[in-house]
Scaffold this motif. Structure first.
Motif, mmCIF file in Angstrom:
data_model
loop_
_atom_site.group_PDB
_atom_site.id
_atom_site.type_symbol
_atom_site.label_atom_id
_atom_site.label_comp_id
_atom_site.label_asym_id
_atom_site.label_seq_id
_atom_site.Cartn_x
_atom_site.Cartn_y
_atom_site.Cartn_z
ATOM 1 N N LYS A 134 -3.320 -3.436 5.177
ATOM 2 C CA LYS A 134 -2.183 -3.282 4.133
ATOM 3 C C LYS A 134 -1.480 -1.783 4.633
ATOM 4 O O LYS A 134 -0.579 -1.279 4.040
ATOM 5 C CB LYS A 134 -2.594 -3.054 2.935
ATOM 6 N N ILE A 135 -2.239 -1.030 5.467
ATOM 7 C CA ILE A 135 -1.875 0.401 5.452
ATOM 8 C C ILE A 135 -1.695 0.871 7.173
ATOM 9 O O ILE A 135 -1.128 1.874 7.373
ATOM 10 C CB ILE A 135 -3.012 1.554 5.112
ATOM 11 N N LEU A 136 -2.001 0.018 8.079
ATOM 12 C CA LEU A 136 -1.804 0.444 9.464
ATOM 13 C C LEU A 136 -0.495 -0.033 9.972
ATOM 14 O O LEU A 136 0.009 1.165 10.627
ATOM 15 C CB LEU A 136 -2.996 -0.371 10.703
ATOM 16 N N ILE A 137 0.186 -0.732 9.649
ATOM 17 C CA ILE A 137 1.497 -0.982 9.882
ATOM 18 C C ILE A 137 2.358 -0.117 9.154
ATOM 19 O O ILE A 137 3.419 0.529 9.942
ATOM 20 C CB ILE A 137 2.062 -2.545 9.743
ATOM 21 N N PRO A 138 2.206 0.504 7.947
ATOM 22 C CA PRO A 138 2.949 1.474 7.517
ATOM 23 C C PRO A 138 2.840 2.795 8.322
ATOM 24 O O PRO A 138 3.493 3.702 8.247
ATOM 25 C CB PRO A 138 2.560 1.541 5.999
ATOM 26 N N LEU A 139 1.658 2.990 8.637
ATOM 27 C CA LEU A 139 1.128 4.058 9.337
ATOM 28 C C LEU A 139 1.843 4.086 10.784
ATOM 29 O O LEU A 139 2.583 5.280 10.947
ATOM 30 C CB LEU A 139 -0.414 4.233 9.777
ATOM 31 N N SER A 140 1.879 3.152 11.527
ATOM 32 C CA SER A 140 2.869 3.065 12.686
ATOM 33 C C SER A 140 4.303 3.211 12.376
ATOM 34 O O SER A 140 5.147 4.048 13.397
ATOM 35 C CB SER A 140 2.543 1.783 13.306
ATOM 36 N N TYR A 141 4.857 2.538 11.465
ATOM 37 C CA TYR A 141 6.138 2.604 11.022
ATOM 38 C C TYR A 141 6.614 3.854 10.685
ATOM 39 O O TYR A 141 7.750 4.528 11.072
ATOM 40 C CB TYR A 141 6.600 1.548 10.006
ATOM 41 N N ALA A 142 5.627 4.610 9.796
ATOM 42 C CA ALA A 142 6.256 5.899 9.308
ATOM 43 C C ALA A 142 6.225 6.776 10.592
ATOM 44 O O ALA A 142 7.048 7.873 10.622
ATOM 45 C CB ALA A 142 4.993 6.298 8.321
ATOM 46 N N PRO A 184 17.986 9.732 6.515
ATOM 47 C CA PRO A 184 18.374 8.677 5.759
ATOM 48 C C PRO A 184 17.766 7.285 6.247
ATOM 49 O O PRO A 184 17.307 6.692 5.248
ATOM 50 C CB PRO A 184 19.883 8.640 6.039
ATOM 51 N N CYS A 185 17.535 7.261 7.479
ATOM 52 C CA CYS A 185 16.807 5.903 8.023
ATOM 53 C C CYS A 185 15.301 6.131 7.577
ATOM 54 O O CYS A 185 14.947 4.921 6.917
ATOM 55 C CB CYS A 185 17.051 5.878 9.401
ATOM 56 N N ALA A 186 14.780 7.232 7.652
ATOM 57 C CA ALA A 186 13.303 7.521 7.030
ATOM 58 C C ALA A 186 13.159 7.222 5.919
ATOM 59 O O ALA A 186 12.103 6.593 5.270
ATOM 60 C CB ALA A 186 12.974 8.693 7.835
ATOM 61 N N ILE A 187 14.012 7.646 5.093
ATOM 62 C CA ILE A 187 14.079 7.631 3.539
ATOM 63 C C ILE A 187 14.146 6.038 3.007
ATOM 64 O O ILE A 187 13.388 5.802 2.272
ATOM 65 C CB ILE A 187 15.067 8.391 2.774
ATOM 66 N N ALA A 188 15.036 5.550 3.909
ATOM 67 C CA ALA A 188 15.328 4.158 3.525
ATOM 68 C C ALA A 188 14.085 3.130 3.657
ATOM 69 O O ALA A 188 13.654 2.613 3.152
ATOM 70 C CB ALA A 188 16.587 3.732 4.157
ATOM 71 N N GLY A 189 13.587 3.392 4.946
ATOM 72 C CA GLY A 189 12.393 2.776 5.480
ATOM 73 C C GLY A 189 11.149 3.102 4.318
ATOM 74 O O GLY A 189 10.363 2.194 4.371
ATOM 75 N N PHE A 190 10.927 4.513 4.038
ATOM 76 C CA PHE A 190 9.962 4.931 3.381
ATOM 77 C C PHE A 190 9.917 3.858 1.946
ATOM 78 O O PHE A 190 8.942 3.242 1.467
ATOM 79 C CB PHE A 190 10.034 6.269 2.949
ATOM 80 N N ILE A 191 11.175 3.748 1.210
ATOM 81 C CA ILE A 191 11.507 3.028 0.021
ATOM 82 C C ILE A 191 11.086 1.730 0.243
ATOM 83 O O ILE A 191 10.582 0.924 -0.585
ATOM 84 C CB ILE A 191 12.766 3.179 -0.401
ATOM 85 N N TYR A 192 11.711 0.944 1.446
ATOM 86 C CA TYR A 192 11.682 -0.264 1.728
ATOM 87 C C TYR A 192 10.140 -0.735 1.854
ATOM 88 O O TYR A 192 9.595 -1.714 1.192
ATOM 89 C CB TYR A 192 12.123 -0.614 3.065
ATOM 90 N N LEU A 193 9.254 -0.085 2.660
ATOM 91 C CA LEU A 193 8.078 -0.041 2.771
ATOM 92 C C LEU A 193 7.068 0.213 1.375
ATOM 93 O O LEU A 193 5.942 -0.802 1.069
ATOM 94 C CB LEU A 193 7.122 0.813 3.993
ATOM 95 N N PHE A 194 7.522 1.069 0.775
ATOM 96 C CA PHE A 194 6.826 1.058 -0.607
ATOM 97 C C PHE A 194 6.801 0.092 -1.698
ATOM 98 O O PHE A 194 6.144 -0.479 -2.116
ATOM 99 C CB PHE A 194 7.289 2.306 -1.049
ATOM 100 N N ILE A 195 8.276 -0.685 -1.448
ATOM 101 C CA ILE A 195 8.588 -1.548 -2.410
ATOM 102 C C ILE A 195 7.853 -2.909 -2.085
ATOM 103 O O ILE A 195 7.344 -3.744 -2.771
ATOM 104 C CB ILE A 195 9.886 -1.727 -2.688
#
Length: 589
Positions: A134-142, A184-195
């Motif tokens: 649940k956390i390693l793909i978000p780590l890589s994408y971030a 803006p891309c990072a913020i959108a990606g952050f929101i998408y991954l968080f949701i």
């Protein structure tokens, strides 16, 4: 395009089919694909093997060694503990890991950041009972998204900027210029991954998956003097919710506190009695501020970071059967220390040295690894087995590991050394200061990931060698026609698809002259095309093979190829939409 080019495309397509439709490991599939291309004589040996000498692949190998040093000295565990805090839900864990990693990746190379965090997050996952998947793909994408925010965030950005100056005679980009679209891309990606991250990511690699053995031990630990645990509550110290491990009693000044509550404050010299399974006892040994209750561990010959935990079952013919551990001088006889004893689920309410050994007792030992070879066939024990990844953490040399990491980042970020050179320097410092063993350094390298990276690079080289990559790029860009926005979208699409199939740097270098020619033929400013390539070349979310940080988390997270498609493809579309919409707004055609 030549027949050889079509064969390479066909082989890559078959590799993707196997990766999506089967459970065959990614390294085996990609290496088999490379072998087919080479055996058919489509590419020469130097092209086929180019990935195995590639600087990026070798950098990842060196970073595994640096990450192992950070792990074994406890430095990265301390960092992760500070970052993750007491996160108890998947969303909170993802939030805590993505925020700092995005910021760090904007100014530091994202590969060492991911390499350093992976082992610590695996252990944190076991302690927190949150699946590591649940956390390693978000780590890589971030890390990927953060790298698009500055000119120095990734090597691809610097390569494109260099090509603009040398080949196109265009102005240099400002260090924060990519942030106009990157943030803006990072913020959108952050929101998408968080949701959606919790819903779309699989439950694999969970800490509870390893808890198959019901055997429990009783072990005693002491709160060391002059440490940060003193004065903290049991819950704040992270001792309340350890999976498979329970704090059953605190002994303080000859007084016993049974079943202590979460808000009981710890004091120096408290003797904590835990009962639990071996995996959690290993995690317990890594907590700074706790030390084994038996001082025998400090009397062994080998340094603690050279030892490991071993399980041994006492046989009927063991000369210490019927005698206490202390009376039998267990340490002197076997050069090992008994940390805990398991006896058919029975709780043993005695100090370790006072326990009378019985046939069938399972001993949890701390000893040098040669104990296994020495006593595996001995009549003293029915069974002797080592426990993987169980070397105690001493934290004494954590500052050396921290300084090595800082030195590596500074040397690479300032351009004094390449990322590979800086990683080698950091690894050398860790080894020469004996922060960890050379054997541990070799064991820390994930050779399957390296084979997968090298094979993917070899297949990418085959695409370029046969002209297939250029053919694909040119045909994709032909769809643009005379429409500037379509030309920009086609440039993004060509760069992104090639990034997923080869590497981000190779894709950028390949598409650059084609995009430059397209912009000149349409009479357009090239800056928007350069900015779109910066975003597209780093937007590798749909496959694990396009970006090395994705490959690095692929194995530890227990992921499948389809997991990246499921969560990554929507993110690709989001980032593409934002980039194509905003780039013309900030940089006029």
């Amino acid at each position: 395009m030549t027949l050889e080019g079509w064969i390479v495309i066909g082989v890559i397509f078959l590799c993707l089919v196997f990766l999506v439709g089967t459970t065959i490991s990614i390294d085996l599939v990609l290496f088999a694909g490379l072998a087919v291309v080479f055996i058919l004589g489509i590419i020469p040996a130097e092209q086929a093997l180019s990935g195995f000498s590639n600087e990026g692949m070798l950098t990842v190998a060196a970073l595994y060694i640096v990450a192992a040093g950070l792990k074994e000295t406890g430095a990265i565990h301390y960092i992760v503990k500070r970052v993750m805090g007491n996160a108890r839900t998947v969303k909170k864990a993802q939030l805590r890991i993505m925020s700092p990693v995005m910021v760090m990746s904007a100014f530091l190379n994202n590969t060492p950041i991911v390499a350093s965090f992976i082992p610590a997050l695996e252990r944190w996952s076991r302690i927190s009972n949150i699946p590591v998947s649940k956390i390693l793909i978000p780590l890589s994408y971030a890390a990927i998204l953060g790298g698009t925010c500055t000119l120095i965030g990734t090597s691809t950005n610097l390569i494109i900027n260099g090509l603009m100056i040398e080949e196109a005679s265009i102005r240099s980009l400002g260090i924060f210029e990519p942030a106009l679209v990157g943030i803006p891309c990072a913020i959108a990606g952050f929101i998408y991954l968080f949701i959606f991250g919790d819903k779309l990511l699989p439950v694999r690699g969970s800490s509870m998956d390893t808890f198959q053995d019901p055997r429990e031990y009783t072990i005693e630990m002491i709160v060391a003097e002059g440490n940060t645990l003193s004065g903290k509550t049991i819950e704040d110290a992270g001792l309340r919710n350890l999976p498979g491990l329970f704090l059953i009693e605190i002994q303080r000044n000859e007084r016993a506190i049974p079943a202590p509550g979460p808000y009981e404050k710890l004091r120096e010299d408290d003797r904590l009695i835990f009962t639990g399974i071996v995996d959690s006892i290993i995690d317990l040994q890594q907590i700074s501020g706790l030390k084994p209750a038996t001082n025998q561990v400090f009397k062994l010959n080998a340094p603690r970071n050279e030892r490991m935990m071993i399980e041994a079952v006492v046989s009927r013919s063991n000369p210490l059967t019927g005698r206490t551990i202390k009376e039998g001088n267990f340490r002197d006889r076997y050069d090992a220390v008994v940390l805990a004893v398991s006896r058919s689920g029975e709780r043993i309410d005695q100090k370790i040295g006072d326990i009378t050994l019985k046939s069938g007792d399972v001993l949890l030992l701390e000893a040098h690894p040669n104990f296994v070879q020495k006593y595996r066939n001995s009549s003293d024990f029915f069974l002797v087995s080592s426990i993987e990844d169980s070397s105690p953490v001493t934290y004494d040399k954590a500052w050396i590991a921290g300084l090595s990491l800082i030195a590596m980042v500074v040397l690479a970020a300032t351009g004094i050394l390449s990322m590979l050179q800086a990683a080698i320097v950091a690894g050398f410092l860790l080894l020469v200061t004996k922060s960890f063993q050379y054997s541990s350094a070799l064991e820390s390298v994930d050779w399957r990931v390296l084979i997968a990276i090298a094979s993917a690079l070899g297949l990418g080289s085959a695409l370029q060698y046969t002209g297939a990559a250029e053919y694909l790029a040119v045909n994709l860009l032909e769809f643009a026609g005379d429409n500037p926005t379509m030309a920009l979208a086609s440039t993004y699409l060509a760069t992104w698809l090639l990034t997923e199939m080869i590497t981000n740097n190779a894709a950028a270098v390949l598409v650059f002259p084609i995009a430059l020619s397209l912009s000149q033929s349409l009479g357009l400013n090239f800056i928007p095309f350069a900015m779109i390539m910066i975003v597209a070349a780093s937007s590798s979310f749909s496959t694990p093979i396009g970006y090395q940080t994705n490959l690095m988390v692929y194995g530890p997270g227990g992921y499948r190829f389809t997991d990246f498609i499921k969560i990554g493809l929507p993110l690709n579309l989001i980032v593409a939409t934002i980039a194509v919409s905003l780039v013309p707004y900030f940089w006029n055609f």
